[in-house]
Design a protein around this motif. Structure first.
Motif, PDB file in Angstrom:
ATOM      1  N   ASP A 295       4.714   3.310  -4.484  1.00 46.05           N
ATOM      2  CA  ASP A 295       4.746   2.855  -5.393  1.00 46.05           C
ATOM      3  C   ASP A 295       4.188   1.129  -5.295  1.00 46.05           C
ATOM      4  OD1 ASP A 295       4.130   2.832  -8.528  1.00 46.05           O
ATOM      5  OD2 ASP A 295       5.048   1.014  -8.423  1.00 46.05           O
ATOM      6  N   ARG A 298       2.368   1.372  -1.171  1.00 43.74           N
ATOM      7  CA  ARG A 298       1.559   2.200  -1.257  1.00 43.74           C
ATOM      8  C   ARG A 298       0.996   3.122   0.656  1.00 43.74           C
ATOM      9  NH1 ARG A 298       0.251   3.654  -5.787  1.00 43.74           N
ATOM     10  NH2 ARG A 298      -1.545   4.357  -5.194  1.00 43.74           N
ATOM     11  N   THR A 300       0.225   5.852   3.271  1.00 43.62           N
ATOM     12  CA  THR A 300       0.065   7.206   3.304  1.00 43.62           C
ATOM     13  C   THR A 300       0.330   7.661   3.678  1.00 43.62           C
ATOM     14  OG1 THR A 300      -1.637   6.080   5.356  1.00 43.62           O
ATOM     15  CG2 THR A 300      -2.467   5.743   3.460  1.00 43.62           C
ATOM     16  N   ASN A 322       3.813   4.959  -9.197  1.00 48.83           N
ATOM     17  CA  ASN A 322       2.853   6.385  -8.833  1.00 48.83           C
ATOM     18  C   ASN A 322       3.062   6.234  -7.412  1.00 48.83           C
ATOM     19  OD1 ASN A 322      -0.149   6.759  -8.078  1.00 48.83           O
ATOM     20  ND2 ASN A 322      -1.280   5.211  -8.494  1.00 48.83           N
ATOM     21  N   ARG A 324       0.889   8.806  -5.699  1.00 53.69           N
ATOM     22  CA  ARG A 324      -0.693   9.318  -5.589  1.00 53.69           C
ATOM     23  C   ARG A 324      -1.339   8.129  -3.943  1.00 53.69           C
ATOM     24  NH1 ARG A 324      -2.310  14.246  -7.911  1.00 53.69           N
ATOM     25  NH2 ARG A 324       0.250  13.965  -9.449  1.00 53.69           N
ATOM     26  N   SER A 325      -0.763   7.344  -3.119  1.00 51.37           N
ATOM     27  CA  SER A 325      -0.732   6.841  -2.570  1.00 51.37           C
ATOM     28  C   SER A 325      -1.135   8.006  -1.122  1.00 51.37           C
ATOM     29  CB  SER A 325      -0.617   5.426  -2.645  1.00 51.37           C
ATOM     30  OG  SER A 325       0.959   6.095  -1.541  1.00 51.37           O
ATOM     31  N   LYS A 327      -1.401  10.476   1.231  1.00 50.46           N
ATOM     32  CA  LYS A 327      -2.455  12.127   1.842  1.00 50.46           C
ATOM     33  C   LYS A 327      -1.966  12.937   2.539  1.00 50.46           C
ATOM     34  CE  LYS A 327      -4.697   9.935   5.257  1.00 50.46           C
ATOM     35  NZ  LYS A 327      -6.325   9.437   5.736  1.00 50.46           N
ATOM     36  N   THR A 348       2.703  14.274  -6.194  1.00 47.47           N
ATOM     37  CA  THR A 348       1.972  13.333  -5.569  1.00 47.47           C
ATOM     38  C   THR A 348       1.111  13.292  -4.929  1.00 47.47           C
ATOM     39  OG1 THR A 348       2.795  14.255  -3.635  1.00 47.47           O
ATOM     40  CG2 THR A 348       4.429  12.903  -4.879  1.00 47.47           C
ATOM     41  N   CYS A 350       0.231  15.059  -2.640  1.00 48.94           N
ATOM     42  CA  CYS A 350      -0.835  15.088  -1.114  1.00 48.94           C
ATOM     43  C   CYS A 350       0.453  16.559  -0.735  1.00 48.94           C
ATOM     44  CB  CYS A 350       0.127  14.231  -0.761  1.00 48.94           C
ATOM     45  SG  CYS A 350       2.125  14.531  -0.640  1.00 48.94           S
TER      46      CYS A 350
END
Length: 565
Positions: A295, A298, A300, A322, A324-325, A327, A348, A350
């Motif tokens: 969170d 961040r 990837t 969060n 969502r960073s 990938k 997520t 990802c």
């Protein structure tokens, strides 16, 4: 076409991944040199909020290299890394490589007898560690028991941001080891107190060793996989080529998997430095800390074992953070359950792909593609430059037809040179063929019509729990040290969280009594926490035997499976 059309996986290989890409043999440390030149001001790593740039890391590595040479360490000497994920690891790892020394990875959870065994086998003359009593205190006794000459200590406080460094000695007083006044024990600050003018070693990447990575192999006895500079450099490149979505100089890698594990060493440490990325280091996996790090920092990219992804999926406070960073994430070390992959991707956004590898292959040989089909239960397609061959279980030479089960074998630039001082064990797994050196993995597998590899069984007796390989024989040796035990056997049994868990079956000597709690206490100083059996079954009758009189783990496991039916 980037993939030769005669290979079974050619029609399914992603167009963006060049299977035939050149993989030049280079010294492993050049990945750091290249990134320090290209991205000098990029953060190389972050540890508990303290960031170090590539330019600074390169300078620290040079000074550490000079410091090692000042201790008399030279090309070919073995240096043990007895560390969790901390800044000391990449600094000392690459410093050792710069002077041609060989890194020997040690699990810091090892019991003292395991540390002693591996120091003796590897011939390590120096060990790098931290000032945590649970880790450091195992090493000074090694001066008398082994050929160890130096201990290099990295105080935790020195690696923290200033505000935490000032508080650490007071808040964590009980967790700081007392370092005895001994000229053989050197703090890393003193080691680094020089101008960095070291003498570079002349490295032959194909022949010179970079790492001794200990593994149980097929017998359960730890052996040192001899990984050359070319092996490890090629495997970092193979991993990069497999993920064309990586943006050089911009990725952030969450480093929870330990660097001392071959998965973490290649898929986290080496590949991050190869791409000029940022390592977000956590010294160990703690669920809340990991979720907060995602969170806050961040990341990837996040390689991990299935149990970590499972834990995140079920974290009760997950909605507050969060994620969502991310990938993409890579799962290795154990089979990835389909429901774990599905739930994590939903939470997520990802892509979570499963891969496969071994200590003997530096580690990566397979991964499911980022684009194209991800097949449930498959370890995916071979990484660039890797040949997959399935051979007969009878003669271990004849290739079986596609779709038929046999032993999984691989060829490629990442395959180890040999096992350290183990010629017979080497001959058992490495075979020179007209097409190159073939490694027998000990796993039963098949190739489906699209060239995806599926592992269906394990020849090995090793237990895969939370991404770590546990050797039953070592656990049994520790159990047999208890005077009340007459017979014992150890094997892995299915576990929804860990993949497998360790179970021990025990027959006590006549007239003796013993409880599971008493046995766990007895094993505490003899085994690491991950090796101590999670369940014990005490038998009144002798344990089942094979025809030649050996205790049969197979029959015990089959009996366990019947209980769950």
């Amino acid at each position: 076409m980037t993939t030769p059309p005669h290979l079974p996986w050619a029609k399914k290989y992603p167009p963006s991944v060049d299977w035939s890409a050149p993989l030049d043999a280079r010294p492993l440390y050049e990945i750091l040199d290249d990134s320090a030149r290209q991205w000098p001001d990029n953060p190389a790593f972050d540890f508990m909020g303290k960031t170090t740039t590539y330019k600074t890391l390169a300078k620290l590595v040079a000074r550490a290299a000079k410091g090692l040479q000042n201790l008399g360490i030279k090309k070919g000497d073995r240096i043990g890394m007895f560390l969790p994920n901390t800044p000391a690891y990449p600094i000392m790892y690459y410093a050792a490589l710069k002077i041609g020394a060989v890194v020997v990875n040690f699990n810091p959870l090892y019991a003292e007898r395991e540390v002693e065994r591996q120091i003796k086998d590897s011939g390590a003359i120096a060990m790098v560690t931290i000032d945590t009593p649970a880790i450091f205190d195992k090493l000074p006794p090694m001066f008398e028991k082994t050929g160890l000459k130096h201990i290099i200590v990295a105080p935790i406080a020195d690696m923290l941001p200033l505000r935490l460094a000032l508080l650490y000695p007071f808040v964590k007083r009980a967790e700081i080891a007392k370092i005895p006044p001994d000229p053989r024990i050197v703090k890393i600050g003193k080691l680094l107190n020089n101008n960095g003018d070291f003498s570079p070693a002349a490295i032959d990447p194909q022949r010179d060793l970079a790492v001794l990575q200990y593994t149980g192999g097929t017998t359960g006895i730890p052996k040192g996989a001899m990984l050359t500079h070319a092996n490890l450099h090629a495997n970092a490149r193979q991993s990069l080529l497999s993920f064309p979505c990586i943006v050089l100089g911009e990725e952030r890698m969450l480093a929870v998997i330990p660097f001392f594990h071959v998965f973490g060493m290649t898929a986290v440490l080496n590949i991050t430095l190869l791409i000029g990325g940022k390592l977000i280091m956590l010294p160990q996996f703690a669920l809340g800390q990991t979720v907060r790090a995602i969170d806050r920092e961040r990341p990837t990219i996040f390689p991990a074992v299935p149990t970590i992804f499972t834990a995140i999926n079920h974290y009760r406070d997950l909605a507050k953070f969060n994620l969502r960073s991310l990938k993409f994430c890579v799962s290795g070390g154990a089979p990835l359950p389909a429901e774990v992959k599905r739930d994590f991707e939903k939470l997520t956004g990802c892509i979570l792909v499963e891969g496969y590898g071994l200590s003997e292959t530096s580690a990566v040989t397979h991964c499911n593609p980022m684009e194209g089909e991800n097949k449930t239960g498959s370890i995916g397609l071979p990484v660039p430059g890797t040949f997959v061959e399935i051979v007969s279980l009878e003669d271990r030479k004849t290739l079986v037809p596609q779709g038929e089960r046999g032993e999984l074998c691989v060829r490629g630039p990442q395959v180890m040179a040999a096992y350290w001082n183990q010629p017979q064990e080497t001959a058992d797994v490495l075979e020179q063929t007209p097409d190159g050196l073939r490694l027998h993995t000990g796993d039963v597998a098949y190739l489906d019509p699209d060239g995806y590899t599926f592992i269906v069984d394990r020849i090995k007796d090793m237990i895969a729990a939370s991404g770590f390989k546990i050797y039953p024989r070592l656990v049994e040796e520790a159990l047999y040290q208890h005077p009340s035990i007459e017979e014992c056997a150890v094997a892995g049994v299915p576990d929804k969280y860990r993949g497998q868990t360790v179970k021990a079956w025990i027959k006590l000597r006549e007239g003796q009594s013993l409880t599971a709690d008493e046995l766990r206490l007895f094993l505490k100083d003899r085994l690491s926490a991950i090796e101590i059996p999670k369940s014990f079954e005490f038998k009144t009758e002798p344990l089942p035997k094979t025809l030649v009189g050996k205790i049969s783990r197979k029959l015990l496991v089959e009996g366990e499976e019947k209980k769950t039916v």
